[in-house]
Design an enzyme around this catalytic site. Structure first.
Site, PDB file in Angstrom:
ATOM      1  N   ALA A   1       0.835  -1.214   0.000  1.00 26.31           N
ATOM      2  CA  ALA A   1       0.000   0.000   0.000  1.00 26.31           C
ATOM      3  C   ALA A   1       0.865   1.258   0.000  1.00 26.31           C
ATOM      4  O   ALA A   1       0.649   2.178  -0.789  1.00 26.31           O
ATOM      5  CB  ALA A   1      -0.926   0.001   1.221  1.00 26.31           C
TER       6      ALA A   1
ATOM      7  N   ARG B   1       6.320 -12.406  -3.795  1.00 27.93           N
ATOM      8  CA  ARG B   1       6.100 -11.139  -3.069  1.00 27.93           C
ATOM      9  C   ARG B   1       7.318 -10.226  -3.138  1.00 27.93           C
ATOM     10  O   ARG B   1       7.187  -9.007  -3.258  1.00 27.93           O
ATOM     11  CB  ARG B   1       5.810 -11.420  -1.593  1.00 27.93           C
TER      12      ARG B   1
ATOM     13  N   TYR C   1       0.263 -22.730  -6.197  1.00 23.59           N
ATOM     14  CA  TYR C   1       0.423 -22.247  -7.577  1.00 23.59           C
ATOM     15  C   TYR C   1       1.902 -22.018  -7.863  1.00 23.59           C
ATOM     16  O   TYR C   1       2.705 -21.816  -6.948  1.00 23.59           O
ATOM     17  CB  TYR C   1      -0.384 -20.964  -7.825  1.00 23.59           C
TER      18      TYR C   1
ATOM     19  N   ASP D   1      -4.078  -2.681   4.612  1.00 24.77           N
ATOM     20  CA  ASP D   1      -4.497  -3.457   5.791  1.00 24.77           C
ATOM     21  C   ASP D   1      -4.755  -2.574   7.004  1.00 24.77           C
ATOM     22  O   ASP D   1      -5.500  -2.970   7.902  1.00 24.77           O
ATOM     23  CB  ASP D   1      -3.413  -4.489   6.155  1.00 24.77           C
TER      24      ASP D   1
HETATM   25  C1  LIG Z   1      -1.364 -16.169   3.915  1.00 21.12           C
HETATM   26  C2  LIG Z   1      -1.693 -14.892   3.184  1.00 21.12           C
HETATM   27  C3  LIG Z   1      -1.847 -14.932   1.805  1.00 21.12           C
HETATM   28  C4  LIG Z   1      -2.227 -13.776   1.103  1.00 21.12           C
HETATM   29  N1  LIG Z   1      -2.393 -13.851  -0.242  1.00 21.12           N
HETATM   30  C5  LIG Z   1      -2.812 -12.754  -0.918  1.00 21.12           C
HETATM   31  C6  LIG Z   1      -3.004 -12.810  -2.332  1.00 21.12           C
HETATM   32  O1  LIG Z   1      -2.796 -13.863  -2.972  1.00 21.12           O
HETATM   33  N2  LIG Z   1      -3.433 -11.677  -2.984  1.00 21.12           N
HETATM   34  C7  LIG Z   1      -3.668 -10.498  -2.308  1.00 21.12           C
HETATM   35  O2  LIG Z   1      -4.083  -9.507  -2.934  1.00 21.12           O
HETATM   36  N3  LIG Z   1      -3.470 -10.419  -0.952  1.00 21.12           N
HETATM   37  C8  LIG Z   1      -3.041 -11.493  -0.256  1.00 21.12           C
HETATM   38  N4  LIG Z   1      -2.825 -11.414   1.089  1.00 21.12           N
HETATM   39  C9  LIG Z   1      -3.035 -10.119   1.785  1.00 21.12           C
HETATM   40  C10 LIG Z   1      -1.851  -9.173   1.604  1.00 21.12           C
HETATM   41  O3  LIG Z   1      -0.638  -9.827   1.923  1.00 21.12           O
HETATM   42  C11 LIG Z   1      -2.015  -7.942   2.504  1.00 21.12           C
HETATM   43  O4  LIG Z   1      -3.332  -7.464   2.409  1.00 21.12           O
HETATM   44  C12 LIG Z   1      -1.035  -6.843   2.065  1.00 21.12           C
HETATM   45  O5  LIG Z   1       0.286  -7.287   2.201  1.00 21.12           O
HETATM   46  C13 LIG Z   1      -1.258  -5.568   2.886  1.00 21.12           C
HETATM   47  O6  LIG Z   1      -0.312  -4.620   2.499  1.00 21.12           O
HETATM   48  P1  LIG Z   1      -0.068  -3.308   3.361  1.00 21.12           P
HETATM   49  O7  LIG Z   1       0.967  -2.543   2.644  1.00 21.12           O
HETATM   50  O8  LIG Z   1      -1.378  -2.670   3.671  1.00 21.12           O
HETATM   51  O9  LIG Z   1       0.469  -3.821   4.774  1.00 21.12           O
HETATM   52  P2  LIG Z   1       1.798  -4.597   5.135  1.00 21.12           P
HETATM   53  O10 LIG Z   1       2.191  -5.537   4.062  1.00 21.12           O
HETATM   54  O11 LIG Z   1       1.571  -5.166   6.503  1.00 21.12           O
HETATM   55  O12 LIG Z   1       2.930  -3.469   5.214  1.00 21.12           O
HETATM   56  C14 LIG Z   1       3.035  -2.598   6.300  1.00 21.12           C
HETATM   57  C15 LIG Z   1       4.439  -2.008   6.330  1.00 21.12           C
HETATM   58  O13 LIG Z   1       4.491  -1.031   7.368  1.00 21.12           O
HETATM   59  C16 LIG Z   1       5.647  -1.202   8.151  1.00 21.12           C
HETATM   60  N5  LIG Z   1       5.329  -0.693   9.486  1.00 21.12           N
HETATM   61  C17 LIG Z   1       4.419  -1.197  10.361  1.00 21.12           C
HETATM   62  N6  LIG Z   1       4.388  -0.456  11.480  1.00 21.12           N
HETATM   63  C18 LIG Z   1       5.294   0.555  11.313  1.00 21.12           C
HETATM   64  C19 LIG Z   1       5.708   1.652  12.123  1.00 21.12           C
HETATM   65  N7  LIG Z   1       5.172   1.847  13.333  1.00 21.12           N
HETATM   66  N8  LIG Z   1       6.661   2.483  11.654  1.00 21.12           N
HETATM   67  C20 LIG Z   1       7.190   2.301  10.397  1.00 21.12           C
HETATM   68  N9  LIG Z   1       6.833   1.253   9.585  1.00 21.12           N
HETATM   69  C21 LIG Z   1       5.893   0.407  10.032  1.00 21.12           C
HETATM   70  C22 LIG Z   1       5.881  -2.706   8.118  1.00 21.12           C
HETATM   71  O14 LIG Z   1       7.223  -3.031   8.449  1.00 21.12           O
HETATM   72  C23 LIG Z   1       5.525  -3.038   6.668  1.00 21.12           C
HETATM   73  O15 LIG Z   1       6.619  -2.868   5.811  1.00 21.12           O
HETATM   74  C24 LIG Z   1      -2.429 -12.547   1.807  1.00 21.12           C
HETATM   75  C25 LIG Z   1      -2.223 -12.495   3.189  1.00 21.12           C
HETATM   76  C26 LIG Z   1      -1.868 -13.653   3.870  1.00 21.12           C
HETATM   77  C27 LIG Z   1      -1.701 -13.576   5.361  1.00 21.12           C
END
Ligand SMILES: Cc1cc2nc3c(=O)[nH]c(=O)nc-3n(C[C@H](O)[C@H](O)[C@H](O)COP(=O)(O)OP(=O)(O)OC[C@H]3O[C@@H](n4cnc5c(N)ncnc54)[C@H](O)[C@@H]3O)c2cc1C
Length: 402
Positions: free
Chosen positions: A16, A106, A209, A287
């Site tokens: 994100a 990933r 996959y 998320d």
């Molecule tokens: C088993 C599994 C399989 C999945 N498969 C899929 C799929 O096939 N397709 C799909 O679309 N989605 C899939 N997902 C969901 C997807 O992985 C997540 O929805 C996505 O990674 C969310 O991205 P994000 O950037 O919002 O959060 P995150 O990936 O959690 O990134 C958050 C970032 O913020 C950083 N951070 C956190 N707190 C702080 C702080 N206080 N200060 C500074 N940095 C911080 C973290 O280190 C991290 O780098 C899957 C999830 C799981 C658990």
């Protein structure tokens, strides 16, 4: 609103945060991303990026770079029973040929997004942990070391345990969903068929996959369990225990799990979709706003959509506040609907009463035989949703990996 003058700080360099950083920087904003980790990297696992997510990568000029990482384009999603017999085949190649559905490593996706952000002029600050975000007319970040940083807009892209989310949505911490995911990445010796296979059994399912041109195979196995007490996001699991959990599945699953050497497991936690996605000078994406069970493979795709829509609505609105309100209005219902569909899949995949499972699988088999195209098109509201409307952001030339 003119984004040229906008100073944006994004907390978190996940999918994100990095996508949003590029989307805003290409529109002229001055963007800094603060990431707590020492490196921008992802776990060794696969992720499915469905056409709605691919549309955003295309709009950001990143689809060629993603294709250079050799993702596997899935030709079908095959739902099977625990014995391995096919229950429903969603033939994507036949019924949705114009819509790429990629199986990606990933780490490759994160590399493409990070390189894309850097190329657009984004500053990525590693080892910058954020302790607090303070909304207000002049919003402020307080780092874990006590330093302060001001910006015009601060975005929480910091995942499930976001530090901004509870400021906007006071309440309980994320709750355990009674599901634990096991994941493993295996070398793939043969020429795998380019499809996602999902094996459904009582209170368990397994998805697998191929990745990286078919040289690797991703395995995610999910079990229902009443409690999760261990600390940590990704713990090493015992392959023998994983094999025992799926011992009553058919030979395809058992043979696959026999090849597993290293496996990680983690408890799946969730909040409800946030009620408030923005406050004075602050917003949530990914998320942090709407964690989901991964049973529609949509969490990352929603995060990509959020990134595009937030940048788009800010650019179109007369004021920051109106842009943020338009962003939430465009996103919340869709995110809630997809999160709900993912939760219902947990129930559908894991049917445990034999007569109900038999009836459920029979209904899917019949649907697949009578109207195979309709079975694919029932997901059009997810996959054909293109938040970009076919637009490409002007900016640096489309990124091509070296
Ligand atoms: C088993 C599994 C399989 C999945 N498969 C899929 C799929 O096939 N397709 C799909 O679309 N989605 C899939 N997902 C969901 C997807 O992985 C997540 O929805 C996505 O990674 C969310 O991205 P994000 O950037 O919002 O959060 P995150 O990936 O959690 O990134 C958050 C970032 O913020 C950083 N951070 C956190 N707190 C702080 C702080 N206080 N200060 C500074 N940095 C911080 C973290 O280190 C991290 O780098 C899957 C999830 C799981 C658990």
């Amino acid at each position: 609103m003119e984004l040229d003058q906008l100073r944006v700080a994004i907390v978190g360099a996940g999918i994100a945060g990095l996508a949003l950083a590029r989307a805003l920087a290409l529109r002229g904003a001055s963007v800094t991303v603060l990431e707590q980790a020492p490196q921008i990297r992802e776990v060794g696992a696969g992720i499915q990026i469905s056409p709605n997510g691919v549309a955003v990568l295309r709009g950001l000029g990143l689809e060629p770079a993603l294709r250079d990482t050799r993702p596997v384009r899935a030709e079908a999603v095959s739902l099977r029973d625990a014995c391995g017999a096919e229950v429903l085949r969603l033939d994507l190649a036949r019924h949705a040929p114009e819509q790429p559905h990629y199986c990606v490593h990933r780490a490759d996706l994160i590399d493409v997004l990070a390189e894309g952000a850097r190329a657009a002029g984004v500053r990525l600050r590693l080892l910058h942990c954020v302790a607090e975000v303070r909304p207000g007319p002049s919003p402020e970040i307080v780092t874990c070391g006590g330093a302060r940083m001001k910006a015009d807009l601060i975005v929480g892209a910091d995942g499930l345990h976001s530090c901004l989310r509870p400021v906007l949505n006071p309440g309980r911490a994320a709750a355990f969903t009674r599901h634990v995911a096991w994941r493993a990445l295996l070398p793939e010796p043969g020429r795998p068929s380019p499809e996602v296979r999902l094996y459904m059994g009582p209170k368990r399912h397994l998805v697998t996959y191929p990745l990286r041109g078919g040289t690797l195979r991703n395995v995610v196995a999910v079990e229902e369990t009443p409690a999760w007490t261990e600390e940590g996001w990704s713990l090493e699991g015992d392959p023998a225990r994983l094999r025992a959990l799926f011992a009553d599945f058919g030979p395809e699953v058992r043979d696959l799990l026999d090849r597993v050497g290293t496996v990680h497991r983690w408890g799946l936690f969730r909040h409800p979709v946030a009620r408030h996605w923005h406050g004075a000078g602050v917003a949530l994406v990914g998320d942090a706003a709407h964690p989901t069970l991964p049973f529609m493979a949509q969490g990352a795709c929603l995060a990509l959509e959020d990134a595009w829509v937030l940048a788009d609505r800010l650019a179109a609105a007369p004021t920051l506040h109106e842009g943020l309100a338009a962003y939430q209005a465009a996103r919340r219902d869709r995110a809630a609907r997809i999160v709900g569909a993912a939760s219902r899949n947990a129930w559908k995949y894991h049917l445990s009463l034999p007569p109900i499972r038999a009836a459920g699988h029979m209904a899917l088999r019949l649907g697949g035989r009578i109207a195979p195209g309709a079975m694919v098109r029932q997901f059009d509201w997810i996959y054909r949703h293109d938040v970009t409307g076919g637009a490409n952001l002007p900016g640096p030339a489309p990124l091509v990996a070296e």
